[in-house]
Design a protein around this motif. Sequence first.
Motif, mmCIF file in Angstrom:
data_model
loop_
_atom_site.group_PDB
_atom_site.id
_atom_site.type_symbol
_atom_site.label_atom_id
_atom_site.label_comp_id
_atom_site.label_asym_id
_atom_site.label_seq_id
_atom_site.Cartn_x
_atom_site.Cartn_y
_atom_site.Cartn_z
ATOM 1 N N CYS A 72 31.834 28.487 37.376
ATOM 2 C CA CYS A 72 31.843 29.855 36.873
ATOM 3 C C CYS A 72 31.316 29.854 35.442
ATOM 4 O O CYS A 72 31.382 28.841 34.741
ATOM 5 C CB CYS A 72 33.240 30.466 36.934
ATOM 6 N N ALA A 76 32.879 34.709 32.991
ATOM 7 C CA ALA A 76 33.843 34.826 34.091
ATOM 8 C C ALA A 76 35.169 34.172 33.721
ATOM 9 O O ALA A 76 36.240 34.685 34.075
ATOM 10 C CB ALA A 76 33.264 34.193 35.355
ATOM 11 N N VAL A 81 38.830 33.882 35.700
ATOM 12 C CA VAL A 81 38.297 33.185 36.869
ATOM 13 C C VAL A 81 38.296 31.687 36.598
ATOM 14 O O VAL A 81 37.927 31.236 35.512
ATOM 15 C CB VAL A 81 36.879 33.675 37.197
ATOM 16 N N VAL A 87 37.218 33.322 46.623
ATOM 17 C CA VAL A 87 36.289 34.323 46.110
ATOM 18 C C VAL A 87 36.984 35.662 45.933
ATOM 19 O O VAL A 87 36.797 36.351 44.928
ATOM 20 C CB VAL A 87 35.074 34.453 47.055
ATOM 21 N N ARG A 88 37.795 36.053 46.900
ATOM 22 C CA ARG A 88 38.447 37.367 46.779
ATOM 23 C C ARG A 88 39.416 37.418 45.603
ATOM 24 O O ARG A 88 39.585 38.466 44.971
ATOM 25 C CB ARG A 88 39.154 37.720 48.084
ATOM 26 N N GLN A 91 37.237 37.889 42.544
ATOM 27 C CA GLN A 91 36.734 39.266 42.458
ATOM 28 C C GLN A 91 37.836 40.243 42.081
ATOM 29 O O GLN A 91 37.564 41.277 41.468
ATOM 30 C CB GLN A 91 36.094 39.659 43.785
ATOM 31 N N ARG A 92 39.068 39.931 42.445
ATOM 32 C CA ARG A 92 40.168 40.799 42.049
ATOM 33 C C ARG A 92 40.376 40.757 40.533
ATOM 34 O O ARG A 92 40.701 41.772 39.907
ATOM 35 C CB ARG A 92 41.445 40.373 42.781
ATOM 36 N N CYS A 94 37.921 39.953 38.379
ATOM 37 C CA CYS A 94 36.698 40.434 37.731
ATOM 38 C C CYS A 94 35.885 41.210 38.771
ATOM 39 O O CYS A 94 35.073 40.611 39.500
ATOM 40 C CB CYS A 94 35.897 39.265 37.164
ATOM 41 N N PRO A 95 36.098 42.532 38.892
ATOM 42 C CA PRO A 95 35.418 43.314 39.940
ATOM 43 C C PRO A 95 33.894 43.260 39.859
ATOM 44 O O PRO A 95 33.216 43.413 40.878
ATOM 45 C CB PRO A 95 35.940 44.741 39.707
ATOM 46 N N ASP A 96 33.336 43.081 38.652
ATOM 47 C CA ASP A 96 31.879 43.055 38.497
ATOM 48 C C ASP A 96 31.299 41.659 38.650
ATOM 49 O O ASP A 96 30.173 41.392 38.207
ATOM 50 C CB ASP A 96 31.496 43.615 37.118
ATOM 51 N N LEU A 97 32.033 40.764 39.265
ATOM 52 C CA LEU A 97 31.630 39.364 39.371
ATOM 53 C C LEU A 97 30.357 39.223 40.208
ATOM 54 O O LEU A 97 30.239 39.798 41.295
ATOM 55 C CB LEU A 97 32.761 38.555 39.999
ATOM 56 N N VAL A 99 28.270 36.872 42.529
ATOM 57 C CA VAL A 99 28.590 35.753 43.415
ATOM 58 C C VAL A 99 27.302 35.189 43.996
ATOM 59 O O VAL A 99 26.484 35.925 44.546
ATOM 60 C CB VAL A 99 29.543 36.186 44.547
#
Length: 543
Positions: A72, A76, A81, A87-88, A91-92, A94-97, A99
Amino acid sequence: MAVAAQCRRTDRTGRGPARPRVRTARAGGRPAPESVVSRVLVVWCPDWPATAVGIEASTPGVVVSDSRVVACTSAARSEGVRRGMRVRDAQRRCPDLLVRTRDPDAEGRMFLAVAAAVSEVTPRVEVVRPGLCAVPARGPATFYGGEEAARVLLQDAVVEAGFDCGVGVADGLFAAELAARVEGGLVVPPGGAAAFLAPYPMSVLDRPELTDLLDRLGIRTLGAFAALPAGHVAGRFGADGALAHRLARGEPPRPVAPSAASADLTVRADFDPPAQAEEVTFAAKRLAGELHESLAEHGRDCVRLSVEIGLADGHVLQRLWRHDGALSALAVAERVRWQLSAWRTDAPGHDEDAVWGGVVWLELTPDQLVPAVGSQDALWGHSGVDERVSRATDRIQALLGHGGVTRPVLVDGRGPGEQVIKVPVGDLPPGEIPDGPWPGRVPAPAPAVVPPAPLPAAVTAPDGAEVRVSARCAVSGPPAHITIGEAPPDAVTAWTGPWPVAERWWEPERARRRARFQVTTAGGAAYLLAVEGGRWHVEAAYE
């Protein structure tokens, strides 16, 4: 940018028989370098898997493999992160992650540009792994006026080549790598490796099973581990534990084991006519198998391998590759392919489909040998299964041809059948497949079964009329029954869609327009359907 492999002129022609020929030399040996405590200069590029797939450090992004975060960016990490996360979960936080899927081949090819930048300052660069390379510190320190001066010069050279890095100097590779990870880099004084390593957590050894066990015993730092008696550690944790204990004490991973010069174990393949990258990679796997057999006969393991590739125009590509374990035949072939790919990319005005007129010879030389310590089979006997499968695959390829054995590779695309391609074992996926965002892509979860060819189907509304989709994605009626091939109709219990897809509208000859639906039936089945040109078909099935 400098070319990604060292080169020199040679008068070796490499001409041989019509087919590649493997020759193993047994005379005129070269001595293996002694394993002694030496000053090592390490160049470390942070978050290299993310750099290789084009994610900048200022962008919150992760590289994933098997639905887990393997790397990462610093942006991130600032959002919480961490490596190893699902992965989920990442993303929780950092919503704008951003991938991206890990690309080991891109990591290897791109890092050779870093190695080339280092080799412009000092020769004999060995690649430990993509993202990390090392050189003996004595030569650069003497030439440039000290270890700190050499460290700063190497760091500047890599940064000028366009890559962020840290450079560290210490006794041994392990301590030097941790010194390079310190912000700004660090020179650990001679004899100070043990004190430098003492505060680090056990996790830096990258041995999860050993770390978990020692943590339950209350040993959580390298200093506490190093304080244990060496004999007790070896008796309790075996060879792997003894090696980790030596690293924690700031010693080389293996004790000094002087031995007489052994036979030259170099293996070589000649190509006439000159070969291209695919044929050379295939030959490299066979050469590696020959080399492994020779090493086993002499009771040796190779921890540093020299790969030399002779080109038809007289250039020689040479690179050192380090690996403290056994490099499989496939791993050796990967490194050969990286060298060729990096040279083709950086050579000015060079055709992508030709490597300077072709390759005329390939040599693999074990540059550093150590006594073989053997390996312990797993409880259920699975140790070495991957290597045996790899060798069996090589033999089948030799019988059926290079494309006779393929493996599925996940790629980006819209439809489920477009996201899996077959690639010959040992080859890279085709590089012309662009990244996303792929509007109209089938949402997760992915279907479990994709037929080789779409299955014809008929979808009807409650009144028995065929369901149609207009140009504005208006559905003529709700799907009520589905008939696949000659099977009896099955009632539709739920459906969703349509998802329109218009591809290559700028090329009338190749343009496609279709709409997809997901349906479940009374028979307990779930399908991904598509209608194109007024005709329905089954693209995939869910389980």
